[in-house]
Design an enzyme around this catalytic site. Structure first.
Site, PDB file in Angstrom:
ATOM      1  N   MET A  30      49.441  41.039  31.017  1.00 52.75           N
ATOM      2  CA  MET A  30      48.924  39.574  30.633  1.00 52.75           C
ATOM      3  C   MET A  30      49.268  39.492  28.966  1.00 52.75           C
ATOM      4  SD  MET A  30      45.674  39.056  33.272  1.00 52.75           S
ATOM      5  CE  MET A  30      44.351  39.964  32.085  1.00 52.75           C
ATOM      6  N   HIS A  37      51.875  49.117  27.921  1.00 53.37           N
ATOM      7  CA  HIS A  37      53.062  48.229  28.469  1.00 53.37           C
ATOM      8  C   HIS A  37      54.432  48.702  27.972  1.00 53.37           C
ATOM      9  CE1 HIS A  37      49.393  45.574  28.092  1.00 53.37           C
ATOM     10  NE2 HIS A  37      49.358  45.820  29.068  1.00 53.37           N
ATOM     11  N   GLY A 147      50.272  50.213  35.546  1.00 57.11           N
ATOM     12  CA  GLY A 147      49.743  51.930  34.564  1.00 57.11           C
ATOM     13  C   GLY A 147      48.298  52.107  35.676  1.00 57.11           C
TER      14      GLY A 147
HETATM   15  O1  PAF Z   1      47.240  44.455  34.521  1.00 55.87           O
HETATM   16  C1  PAF Z   1      47.118  43.818  34.539  1.00 55.87           C
HETATM   17  O2  PAF Z   1      47.448  43.233  33.328  1.00 55.87           O
HETATM   18  C2  PAF Z   1      46.980  42.257  35.275  1.00 55.87           C
HETATM   19  O3  PAF Z   1      45.944  42.136  36.260  1.00 55.87           O
HETATM   20  C3  PAF Z   1      47.947  41.902  36.078  1.00 55.87           C
HETATM   21  C4  PAF Z   1      48.533  43.047  36.881  1.00 55.87           C
HETATM   22  C5  PAF Z   1      49.855  41.570  35.210  1.00 55.87           C
HETATM   23  C6  PAF Z   1      47.865  41.319  37.010  1.00 55.87           C
HETATM   24  O4  PAF Z   1      47.622  39.827  36.759  1.00 55.87           O
END
Ligand code: PAF
Length: 277
Positions: A30, A37, A147
Site C-alpha cells: 500500500m 518492503h 512479509g
Molecule cells: O499488507 C499490505 O500492505 C496490504 O494488506 C496488501 C497485501 C497490499 C493488500 O492491500
C-alpha cells in the site's frame, strides 16, 4: 524502473516480457515504502523474477474512513526507494481496474478467522483477499512476496491461493525490524515525537517479555505486559496472545509458537509477532 500507471501499461509490458519465458514476481503493497518492503523486492530480484511492486491504498480493508484517509502516501519517495533496489517495475493500479464490479469486499476465506486482527477489524481480511485476488488476476504473477509481520494475512493469502488453485508460489519473508526490535510499518510514519518515544519505551518491555517467553511460556508474563500497557491512557491493547504458527491456535508450548501483539498508541495501530522458538 518502469512506472506503470494503469492496467493497459501493465498489459503491454507483460506481453513483452512473457515472450522469453521471464517469470514475474509481485510484491503487493500500500506504498509508503520502507526497508521491509525493499527486502521483499530484494528477495524477488535474487530469485531472478521480473519484480513488480504494486502500490494501492485499498479502501475496502479499512474499517474506518478516517484511518483510510490518513494512511501515509508518498509516491515520489516510494519510486525513489524502489529505484535504490533496482526493482523492475512499479504498478499503480486504478481503483476501477481492481474493482470492476464496484468497491465492495467479498468473504471468500473462512480459515484463520474470528481471531487476532479479524476479531478487532471485522471485514478487514475480506478487503485484503478481494484486492489481492484482483491483483493476482491482473498481474498473473508466478510468485508473490509477503512479509511475516502480517502473519495472519500471510496465512489467509496462502489459503486464498490454495482455494482458487492459483499457480502462484507464495514466498514469505521474515520481518525487517528497527533498532528497537519492532517490525517496520508504514503506519509509524504518522507518529509524532511523543508517540515515538512511548513506542520505544514499550518496545523495551515487549522485547523483555519475548525473551522471558522464549525460556518458558508463562501466562503471567503476558498479564504483566498487558497491565503495563493498559496503565497508560494513550494505549489500548487489542490482543496479546501466544499461538502456534501452523493453525494459529492458542498454545502454552514453545514449539512453533509466536507472540502476537496488537495495540494502539492513540489512533495509530501497531501489530507485530515474535517467534518463541
Ligand atoms: O499488507 C499490505 O500492505 C496490504 O494488506 C496488501 C497485501 C497490499 C493488500 O492491500
Amino acid at each position: 524502473m518502469k512506472i506503470l500507471e494503469n492496467k493497459r501499461e501493465l498489459d503491454e509490458l507483460l506481453a513483452k516480457i512473457r515472450t522469453n519465458g521471464t517469470k514475474i514476481g509481485l510484491i503487493p503493497t500500500m506504498g509508503s515504502i520502507h526497508n521491509g518492503h525493499l527486502s521483499l523486492v530484494e528477495n524477488s530480484m535474487k530469485e531472478n523474477f521480473f519484480s513488480i511492486t504494486s502500490i494501492f491504498v485499498n479502501p475496502t480493508q479499512f474499517n474506518d474512513l478516517k484511518d483510510f484517509k490518513k494512511y501515509p502516501q508518498n509516491k515520489k519517495q516510494d519510486i525513489e526507494k524502489l529505484n535504490t533496489v533496482k526493482c523492475d517495475a512499479v504498478f499503480f493500479p486504478q481503483i476501477e481496474e481492481l474493482y470492476p464490479e464496484g468497491i465492495k469486499r467479498k468473504k471468500t476465506i473462512s480459515k484463520y478467522r474470528d481471531i487476532l486482527c479479524d476479531k478487532f477489524r471485522p471485514g478487514h481480511f475480506d478487503g485484503v483477499t478481494t484486492v489481492v485476488k484482483s491483483l493476482f488476476d491482473i498481474v498473473t504473477p508466478d510468485a508473490v512476496f509477503f512479509g511475516e509481520k502480517d502473519f495472519q494475512q500471510l496465512k489467509i493469502i496462502k489459503e486464498l491461493i490454495k482455494k482458487n488453485n492459483l499457480p502462484i508460489q507464495l514466498i514469505d519473508c521474515p520481518s525487517v525490524r528497527s533498532k528497537n526490535g519492532m517490525s517496520l510499518s508504514s503506519r509509524y510514519n504518522n507518529f509524532n515525537t511523543n508517540q515515538e518515544i512511548l513506542f520505544n519505551q514499550i518496545s523495551l518491555k515487549v522485547n523483555n517479555c519475548v525473551n522471558l517467553l522464549k525460556k518458558q511460556i508463562d501466562i503471567n508474563n503476558l498479564k504483566n505486559l498487558n497491565q503495563y500497557l493498559e496503565e497508560d491512557k494513550k494505549i489500548k491493547v487489542d490482543y496479546l496472545e501466544v499461538r502456534d504458527d501452523d493453525e494459529l491456535l492458542l498454545t502454552q508450548k514453545n514449539k512453533n509458537a509466536r507472540l502476537f501483539i496488537s495495540f494502539y498508541i492513540e489512533d495509530i495501530r501497531i501489530i507485530d509477532n515474535f517467534k518463541l522458538y
